[in-house]
Design a protein around this motif. Structure first.
Motif, PDB file in Angstrom:
ATOM      1  N   LYS A   1       0.794  -1.350  -0.022  1.00 30.19           N
ATOM      2  CA  LYS A   1       0.030   0.080   0.128  1.00 30.19           C
ATOM      3  C   LYS A   1       0.941   1.422   0.006  1.00 30.19           C
TER       4      LYS A   1
ATOM      5  N   LEU B   1       0.920   5.459  -0.183  1.00 26.54           N
ATOM      6  CA  LEU B   1       0.329   6.851   0.066  1.00 26.54           C
ATOM      7  C   LEU B   1       1.120   7.852  -0.555  1.00 26.54           C
TER       8      LEU B   1
ATOM      9  N   ASP C   1      -5.699   4.567   7.136  1.00 27.66           N
ATOM     10  CA  ASP C   1      -5.074   3.233   6.920  1.00 27.66           C
ATOM     11  C   ASP C   1      -3.606   3.505   7.351  1.00 27.66           C
TER      12      ASP C   1
ATOM     13  N   PHE D   1       0.669   2.395   5.739  1.00 25.89           N
ATOM     14  CA  PHE D   1       0.905   2.258   4.330  1.00 25.89           C
ATOM     15  C   PHE D   1       2.425   1.397   4.720  1.00 25.89           C
TER      16      PHE D   1
END
Length: 205
Positions: free
Chosen positions: A60, A62, A120, A122
């Protein structure tokens, strides 16, 4: 151009478009007044991307302070990964959403003042940070990033020597394992990794 990290409703909109070929992939970007480097992909972002894309980016991501979305779009497309993109500037968010659609990549775009609307964690935070917000706000933004990283998460960023790269590296070493990955034309590409192991050891003492 200090207004690229604020919302200025009085600024006239003049959406334009430019095309680039990046690592043999064609991209098209819409830009506008009130966003950073509206006419082209700036060298700092280009250098950051060419450095980061050599790495094994999986997980993930960002894109912090995404502007019109160059980092998020290019990373998502070339690494086939989902990227969350955030910016405080509503015009930048609008442009990013259009650029995500035009380039057909898997990105979520959020209007957020830093991490305010981010929940979230990351594996990577990638940013060409807004230096002109001032040292205190900039440091708060980068230091707070550790709260949004996974255990092995890393922040990748670009900063110029004349913008205080050396003092930034020294100051950030209190919070992260800091490495300079590349240097070019006065630009430093820096990785910041949380000192999770050290924190665990200290908790056991």
């Amino acid at each position: 151009m200090g207004h690229y990290f604020i919302n200025d409703d009085n600024l006239k909109s003049e959406i334009r478009e430019f095309k680039i070929n990046f690592l043999n992939q064609d991209f098209v970007f819409k830009t506008d007044n009130g966003v950073f480097s509206k006419g082209e992909l700036d060298y700092g972002t280009y250098f950051l991307l060419t450095t980061v894309l050599k790495l094994n980016i999986k997980g993930k991501v960002l894109d912090l302070g995404c502007g019109y979305g160059a980092i998020g779009v290019i990373v998502s497309k070339l690494k086939n990964t989902k990227v969350t993109m955030v910016d405080v500037n509503k015009r930048a968010v609008h442009l990013s959403k259009m650029n995500v659609s035009d380039n057909k990549c898997d990105c979520l775009v959020i209007n957020s003042d830093g991490y305010l609307n981010v929940s979230d964690k990351f594996d990577y935070i990638i940013t060409n940070p807004p230096i002109r917000i001032g040292k205190t706000k900039l440091y708060d933004l980068i230091i707070n990033g550790k709260n949004y990283l996974t255990e092995n998460g890393v922040i990748y960023l670009v900063i110029r020597k004349e913008q205080g790269a050396k003092s930034f590296i020294k100051d950030m070493s209190e919070y992260y394992n800091v490495n300079v990955l590349e240097k070019s034309k006065g630009f430093y590409i820096i990785s910041l990794k949380c000192c999770w192991l050290l924190k665990k050891i200290m908790l056991l003492i």
